[in-house]
Enzyme design. Structure first.
Site, mmCIF file in Angstrom:
data_model
loop_
_atom_site.group_PDB
_atom_site.id
_atom_site.type_symbol
_atom_site.label_atom_id
_atom_site.label_comp_id
_atom_site.label_asym_id
_atom_site.label_seq_id
_atom_site.Cartn_x
_atom_site.Cartn_y
_atom_site.Cartn_z
ATOM 1 N N GLU A 94 10.458 0.869 -2.383
ATOM 2 C CA GLU A 94 8.999 0.987 -2.381
ATOM 3 C C GLU A 94 8.503 2.235 -1.642
ATOM 4 O O GLU A 94 7.656 2.951 -2.162
ATOM 5 C CB GLU A 94 8.374 -0.287 -1.788
ATOM 6 C CG GLU A 94 8.515 -1.453 -2.752
ATOM 7 C CD GLU A 94 8.357 -2.822 -2.117
ATOM 8 O OE1 GLU A 94 7.933 -2.899 -0.944
ATOM 9 O OE2 GLU A 94 8.674 -3.821 -2.788
ATOM 10 N N LYS B 179 8.978 -13.779 -3.132
ATOM 11 C CA LYS B 179 9.808 -12.610 -2.826
ATOM 12 C C LYS B 179 10.566 -12.799 -1.509
ATOM 13 O O LYS B 179 11.653 -12.275 -1.327
ATOM 14 C CB LYS B 179 8.913 -11.376 -2.754
ATOM 15 C CG LYS B 179 9.635 -10.070 -2.559
ATOM 16 C CD LYS B 179 8.660 -8.938 -2.762
ATOM 17 C CE LYS B 179 9.235 -7.606 -2.406
ATOM 18 N NZ LYS B 179 8.211 -6.546 -2.583
ATOM 19 N N ASP C 126 5.253 1.008 5.627
ATOM 20 C CA ASP C 126 4.873 0.087 4.556
ATOM 21 C C ASP C 126 4.852 -1.359 5.067
ATOM 22 O O ASP C 126 5.895 -1.969 5.264
ATOM 23 C CB ASP C 126 5.889 0.246 3.403
ATOM 24 C CG ASP C 126 5.605 -0.671 2.227
ATOM 25 O OD1 ASP C 126 4.686 -1.500 2.314
ATOM 26 O OD2 ASP C 126 6.319 -0.549 1.216
ATOM 27 N N ASP D 237 5.683 -2.839 -9.426
ATOM 28 C CA ASP D 237 5.744 -3.156 -8.005
ATOM 29 C C ASP D 237 5.665 -4.680 -7.923
ATOM 30 O O ASP D 237 4.593 -5.257 -8.113
ATOM 31 C CB ASP D 237 4.559 -2.494 -7.298
ATOM 32 C CG ASP D 237 4.364 -3.000 -5.870
ATOM 33 O OD1 ASP D 237 5.254 -3.693 -5.352
ATOM 34 O OD2 ASP D 237 3.309 -2.681 -5.279
#
Ligand code: AMP
Length: 570
Positions: A147, A70, A169, A8
């Site tokens: 994810e 990211k 999420d 992850d």
């Protein structure tokens, strides 16, 4: 293929897991932590630090410490350090290389293959960039998975009764909401929506802003131009935010935030959850639309959803949970650790790919519509959003002018009707079209999305039957040459790291030898032995002091031999 790991790669924290006897196991970092801060740093003396070590020095070295990279994946963002320009892929590769090294240490074997997760709402460029980061770190990326899907796998919902599940999420930098249909071992994503630029970092930024303004009001000092001071405030803002998830009021104290003519300035204030909720209400509210869109796209209402799974650290914020409760009319489910479930799910998918997990099928979707530009900047969709992947679709186009021998094909991703509002993934020229009046040539454009969500495009002139080979070079993505160069540099740094590590352990061993030698009772030694010990210790100390410790092995061996001879009575 050796062991396949699941990674992850988070905005704020990353986590790595491996399947052991069918069960996902979180791989701890060198320091025993279960997640690794997604932070990379370049120290002034040329060292590269990743994770906890980078985080520890962040406040003192803010301009050479990189957080939340990211958020820049797939863009042409570059960061310049010591005259070298780093792409987001290279910085992410530093983080991935650290996770790989942790896994190798934990497993005691080389790790070459991985499944990496990305937000469901990542575009093709962002997925491709993630894959490239893996390659640079020396990993074969077997699959990119979303994810929320990984989270659903980890929650073990595949083993429960058939139902529709929503995964909400909210991580450090991205927000995703997905609706999944779970029937036996089949997990099918019905729809996904979100925002690539919404997450916990934004809550920190709002709070930092508030604290900086309050400080200015109180002391008259504006610290905005002082990166070290701002970085200290940001760190405390995040701590306060986290505290307010469990208490209603928290105290923020930053002594000596400034030192000026007016004397030192300390930041001292109490923040209530009410104030925090008021400051961040717009961020929480920004998650509503994607939730409604995902429901609408899957033709469901809140009542059809059996469970709402919470993923990502920011779902611990009480106002976020309250919003879900009111939107969905049910208590969100918090079965397992939201920080670890994505990596665990990735390791399960790795198990599916390696053949050790059977009877589990993941049917994911593409988050955004793909198509090409036609006359006048109009977007012509070929694969619409929320289509199950892998998928391959074609459409036939023609020419706009008489005897046109080539056409420019521009590939876009997005939901707007005009290409201007969408993301350009790449463009190419199809040449050698058979001479014909406008509207006659038939050009077939084929889009293929693989199981990792990565797009491949090809085009063919149906009249000649000749297919044209094309490569998408989306802006922000790296060319093969750039990837090769980055791999070379990452390996060089790994070798340098290894050298540093070996040197550090040789120094440790030398210190231990000196300690053992000092423990020896000199009274029991002959004059010659004593001199030999004194000499050997002196040599070793000198070798330890020298910057280039080339003498260390020989000096250590010398002293070790003397100690051994003494112990065996020789
Ligand atoms: P993730 O990307 O899932 O690791 O989420 C990281 C984000 O969650 C960061 O912005 C953290 O500050 C935030 N976070 C972690 N724990 C909490 C908490 N207890 N309350 C609020 N936010 C949190």
């Amino acid at each position: 293929m050796g062991k396949l790991i699941g990674i992850d790669l988070g905005t704020t924290n990353s986590c790595v897991a491996v399947l052991e006897n069918g069960t996902p196991v979180i791989i701890p970092s060198e320091t025993g932590a279960r997640t690794t801060p997604s932070i990379a740093a370049f120290t002034p003396d040329g060292q590269r630090l990743v994770g906890e070590a980078a985080r520890r020095q962040a406040v003192l070295n803010p301009s050479r410490t990189i957080h939340s990279i990211k958020r820049e994946m797939g863009s042409d963002f570059r960061i310049r350090i010591d005259g070298h320009s780093f792409s987001p892929q290279e910085i992410s590769a530093m983080i991935l290389a650290k996770l790989k090294a942790d896994a190798e240490r934990f497993l005691g074997e080389p790790v070459t293959d991985a499944v990496i997760t990305v937000p469901a709402y990542f575009t093709d460029s962002q997925r491709q960039a993630t894959k490239d980061a893996g390659t640079i770190a020396g990993l074969r990326v077997q699959r990119i998975i979303n994810e929320p899907t990984a989270a659903a796998l980890a929650y073990g919902v595949d083993r429960e009764q058939p139902q529709k599940v929503m995964v909400y999420d909210l991580g450090g930098g991205t927000f995703d909401v997905s609706v999944l249909d779970i029937q036996g071992g089949i997990i099918e994503v019905l729809a996904t929506a979100g925002n690539n630029r919404l997450g916990g970092d934004d809550f920190d930024a709002v709070l930092t802003d508030y604290l900086v303004s309050s400080f200015r009001k109180e002391t008259g000092t504006d610290i905005r131009k002082d990166p070290v001071a701002v970085s200290r405030v940001r760190e405390e803002a995040e701590k306060a935010k986290i505290a307010l998830s469990s208490v209603r009021e928290t105290h923020i104290s930053i002594p000596f935030l400034t030192s000026g003519a007016k004397g030192p300035g300390h930041l001292d204030m109490t923040l209530t959850r009410e104030k925090f909720d008021e400051l961040t209400a717009h961020l929480v509210q920004a998650t509503v639309k994607p939730v409604q869109q995902a429901l609408a796209d899957s033709h469901l209402t809140p009542a059809d959803i059996g469970k709402v799974l919470l993923v990502g650290g920011s779902t611990r914020i009480p106002a976020v949970q309250a919003l879900i409760r009111s939107l969905m009319g049910k208590e969100p489910f918090r079965g397992i650790n939201p920080d670890e479930c994505v990596a665990m799910g990735a390791s399960l998918q790795a198990g599916v790919l390696a053949g050790s997990v059977k009877g589990l099928l993941l049917l994911d979707v593409t988050p955004l519509t793909l198509g090409i530009e036609t006359m006048g900047g109009i977007f012509s969709p070929i694969i619409s959003r929320n289509t199950t992947i892998p998928v391959k679709k074609s459409a036939v186009y023609t020419t706009a002018a008489n005897f046109q021998s080539s056409v420019e094909i521009k590939i876009f991703q997005g939901e707007r009707q005009m290409t201007r509002g969408n993301k350009l993934l790449g463009n190419f020229k199809l040449t050698g079209i058979k001479r014909a009046p406008r509207g006659v040539p038939q050009i077939e454009v084929t889009f293929e999305i693989d199981a990792s969500g990565i797009v491949h495009v090809s085009a063919r002139d149906l009249a000649t039957g000749c297919a044209q080979a094309i490569t998408i070079t989306a802006s922000g993505n790296l060319s093969q040459t750039e990837i090769d160069r980055a791999i070379y540099e990452a390996q060089a740094y790994a070798a340098e790291d290894n050298r540093r590590r070996q040197e550090a352990s040789a120094r440790d061993a030398a210190e231990a030898l000196l300690y053992r030698a000092e423990e020896i009772n000199r009274k029991n030694l002959t004059k010659d032995q004593k001199r030999a010990f004194d000499d050997a210790e002196k040599q070793l100390r000198r070798a330890l002091r020298a910057k280039n410790s080339g003498q260390l092995p020989a000096a250590s061996a010398q002293l070790e031999q003397l100690i051994r001879a003494y112990q065996t009575g020789g």
